[in-house]
Design an enzyme around this catalytic site. Structure first.
Site, PDB file in Angstrom:
ATOM      1  N   LYS A  12      -2.992 -31.091  -0.954  1.00  0.00           N
ATOM      2  CA  LYS A  12      -4.260 -31.047  -1.446  1.00  0.00           C
ATOM      3  C   LYS A  12      -4.980 -31.968  -2.375  1.00  0.00           C
ATOM      4  CE  LYS A  12      -4.454 -26.053  -2.105  1.00  0.00           C
ATOM      5  NZ  LYS A  12      -3.266 -25.389  -1.524  1.00  0.00           N
ATOM      6  N   GLU A  48     -11.490 -24.473  -9.239  1.00  0.00           N
ATOM      7  CA  GLU A  48     -10.766 -23.210  -9.330  1.00  0.00           C
ATOM      8  C   GLU A  48      -9.272 -23.292  -8.718  1.00  0.00           C
ATOM      9  OE1 GLU A  48     -12.636 -24.266  -6.887  1.00  0.00           O
ATOM     10  OE2 GLU A  48     -10.985 -23.986  -5.039  1.00  0.00           O
ATOM     11  N   SER A  92       2.338 -27.980   5.555  1.00  0.00           N
ATOM     12  CA  SER A  92       1.351 -28.183   4.369  1.00  0.00           C
ATOM     13  C   SER A  92       1.918 -28.500   2.951  1.00  0.00           C
ATOM     14  CB  SER A  92       0.479 -27.201   4.331  1.00  0.00           C
ATOM     15  OG  SER A  92       0.915 -26.091   4.006  1.00  0.00           O
TER      16      SER A  92
HETATM   17  C1  LIG Z   1      -3.318 -24.108  -0.886  1.00  0.00           C
HETATM   18  C2  LIG Z   1      -2.372 -24.280   0.264  1.00  0.00           C
HETATM   19  C3  LIG Z   1      -2.547 -23.743   1.596  1.00  0.00           C
HETATM   20  C4  LIG Z   1      -3.851 -23.084   1.818  1.00  0.00           C
HETATM   21  O1  LIG Z   1      -4.957 -24.089   1.657  1.00  0.00           O
HETATM   22  P1  LIG Z   1      -5.923 -24.381   2.919  1.00  0.00           P
HETATM   23  O2  LIG Z   1      -7.191 -24.779   2.540  1.00  0.00           O
HETATM   24  O3  LIG Z   1      -5.913 -23.556   4.095  1.00  0.00           O
HETATM   25  O4  LIG Z   1      -5.017 -25.636   3.557  1.00  0.00           O
HETATM   26  C5  LIG Z   1      -1.644 -24.061   2.649  1.00  0.00           C
HETATM   27  N1  LIG Z   1      -0.436 -24.515   2.114  1.00  0.00           N
HETATM   28  C6  LIG Z   1      -0.192 -25.002   0.825  1.00  0.00           C
HETATM   29  C7  LIG Z   1       1.138 -25.687   0.728  1.00  0.00           C
HETATM   30  C8  LIG Z   1      -0.969 -25.084   0.067  1.00  0.00           C
HETATM   31  O5  LIG Z   1      -0.637 -25.309  -1.219  1.00  0.00           O
END
Ligand SMILES: *Cc1c(COP(=O)(O)O)cnc(C)c1O
Length: 399
Positions: free
Chosen positions: A97, A119, A385
Site C-alpha cells: 500500500k 479511509e 502483498s
Molecule cells: C489492503 C490489502 C489487500 C487488499 O487491497 P488491494 O487493493 O486489493 O490490494 C491485500 N493484501 C494486503 C496485505 C493488504 O494490506
C-alpha cells in the site's frame, strides 16, 4: 456476462475514465470540484520528470524497493510448477500500500494541499497514509470502521503514534465501506486544503488509474527480475488477491496486453460463496455504482449494497475496482473464490514451507494455486502483498 476476449480489447482507462463499461466518475455535485482538479492535473504531475525522480528515490531509499522476486522452491515442488513470490511484504510498513501513498502524497504536495484524509479497512492503508504524512509533515485524518478498529488494534496504535487522528466510522456494518463513506463526506466539507488518499483502485476516475500507475512498479520490477532469473520477461501466470484490487492491478499492469500471461485474481469467499457470509464480488455481484464508479458489486434485488464478510479485513469489501470488473467481464482475468479456511491453511502452508508468514489477504492468492491445474513447465508469480504479523491473533486461533 463473460464474453470472448477480442485481440483489440484495451485495458487502459479511456478519457472518460472507463475500462470497457466500468469506471467513470459518478459523484455528488459537491465533490465535483475536488475530483475535477485532480483529473485535470494528475497525468501532468505524475509524468513530470522531477516527480518521477522524487517518487523513485523514495521507493528506493524509504520503501526499500526493488522488493525481491523469490523462487519458492519448496512451494514450487508442492504445487508442481515454478513459483516466484513478489515480496511486497518486505516494503516499509509491511505491504504494497505504501507504493500508492508515496505517490499520492507527492501529488497532494504539488496541488498545494495541507491535510490528508483517508479511509482504512485492515488498517494497512491508514498506516501507510499516516506514515507518508509523518514523512512529509502533513496533517492526517483516517476514518476506520469501529469493528475494524477492534480487529486491528495494533494498527490503530501505529497510526496514532505516527501522529494521525483516527476517527471511528459507526454507521452500517462499521467496516471499510462505511469508513469510505465518511472519508468522502469529510472531503466534500473540506475541498480546498484537503487531499483524499484512496487506498485501492476504486473510487471515481482518476483514482483507479492513478493508483494503478503507482502500484505498477510491482509488475515493472517483476518483468526485469524474471528476465534476469529465467531469460523471459513474461510468466505464464500472475496471481494476486483482490479486495479493491490495487496489488493485483500493480502486479498485472505490465502484462495486461500480453495475452499469453494469464491473470488470476483471488477473491474472499468468506464462509462460502453461497453462505450469505462472503465477499466474492464477481461470483455474487452485478453491475452498479459504488463509491463513485460503475463496477461489479454485491447487492440485493433492489440495488442495496450487501454487507460483505471475510476473515481478512482487507478483502472485506462489497465491490472491486472498475479495471477488475472489466478484466472479469472481458474474460481477460480468471477469478477464484477462496474461503476463510482455505486461506488460513494456505497461510500456514507457506509459513511451514518457506518461513514466510503472509497476511491473510495474501494467503487467499496462495490458496488459488492448487486450484489452477498447473503444469510442470508453468512459471507462476504470486504477489505476496503483505506480511502476516498484523494477523497473528487470527492465525493463533487455528494453531
Ligand atoms: C489492503 C490489502 C489487500 C487488499 O487491497 P488491494 O487493493 O486489493 O490490494 C491485500 N493484501 C494486503 C496485505 C493488504 O494490506
Amino acid at each position: 456476462m463473460q464474453t470472448t476476449l477480442e485481440p483489440q480489447t484495451s485495458f487502459e482507462v479511456n478519457d472518460n475514465g472507463f475500462y470497457g463499461r466500468f469506471g467513470g466518475a459518478f459523484i455528488p455535485e459537491m465533490l465535483y470540484p475536488n475530483v475535477e482538479e485532480l483529473r485535470q492535473n494528475y497525468r501532468q504531475i505524475i509524468d513530470d520528470p522531477a516527480f518521477q525522480a522524487e517518487f523513485w528515490q523514495l521507493l528506493e531509499d524509504y520503501v526499500g524497493r526493488p522488493t525481491p522476486l523469490f523462487h519458492a522452491k519448496r512451494l514450487s515442488a508442492q504445487v508442481g510448477a515454478t513459483v516466484y513470490l513478489k515480496r511486497e511484504d518486505l516494503c516499509h510498513t509491511g505491504a504494497h500500500k505504501v507504493n500508492n501513498t508515496i505517490g499520492q502524497i507527492l501529488v497532494a504536495q504539488r496541488l498545494g494541499k495541507e491535510r490528508i484524509v483517508a479511509e482504512t479497512g485492515a488498517g494497512q492503508h491508514g498506516v501507510a497514509t499516516a506514515t507518508v504524512c509523518a514523512l512529509m509533515g502533513l496533517e492526517c485524518i483516517v476514518y476506520m470502521g469501529e469493528i475494524d478498529m477492534e480487529r486491528q488494534k495494533p494498527n490503530v496504535d501505529r497510526m496514532r503514534m505516527l501522529g494521525a487522528e483516527v476517527r471511528p466510522a459507526t454507521s452500517g456494518s462499521k467496516t471499510l465501506k462505511d469508513a469510505t463513506n465518511e472519508a468522502m463526506r469529510h472531503w466534500i466539507n473540506n475541498p480546498v486544503d484537503t487531499h483524499y488518499i484512496i487506498g485501492s483502485v476504486v473510487g471515481p476516475h482518476p483514482y483507479p488509474d492513478m493508483v494503478a500507475r503507482f502500484q505498477s512498479v510491482i509488475s515493472e520490477e517483476i518483468r526485469k527480475q524474471l528476465f534476469a532469473k529465467t531469460g523471459r520477461e513474461n510468466p505464464d501466470y500472475v496471481v494476486a488477491c483482490v479486495g479493491g484490487g490495487s496489488n493485483a492491478a500493480g502486479a498485472f499492469y505490465h502484462f495486461l496486453h500480453e495475452p499469453m500471461v494469464r491473470l488470476v485474481a483471488a477473491e474472499a469467499a468468506g464462509l462460502g460463496v453461497s453462505s450469505g457470509h462472503s465477499a466474492a464480488t464477481t461470483a455474487l455481484g452485478k453491475p452498479g455504482v459504488l463509491h463513485g464508479s460503475r463496477t461489479i458489486l454485491m447487492q440485493t434485488e433492489d440495488g442495496q449494497v450487501t454487507e460483505p464478510y471475510s476473515i481478512s479485513a482487507g478483502l472485506d469489501y462489497p465491490g472491486i475496482g472498475p479495471l477488475h470488473a472489466h478484466l472479469f467481464d472481458s474474460g481477460r482475468g480468471e477469478f477464484y473464490a477462496i474461503t476463510d479456511d482455505e486461506s488460513i491453511q494456505a497461510g500456514f502452508n507457506l509459513t511451514k514451507l518457506e518461513g514466510i508468514i503472509p497476511a491473510i489477504e495474501t494467503a487467499h492468492a496462495l490458496a488459488a494455486l492448487p486450484k489452477m491445474n498447473l503444469q510442470p513447465t508453468d512459471v507462476v508469480v504470486v504477489c505476496l502483498s503483505g506480511r502476516g504479523d498484523k494477523d497473528l491473533a487470527t492465525y493463533s486461533k487455528y494453531l
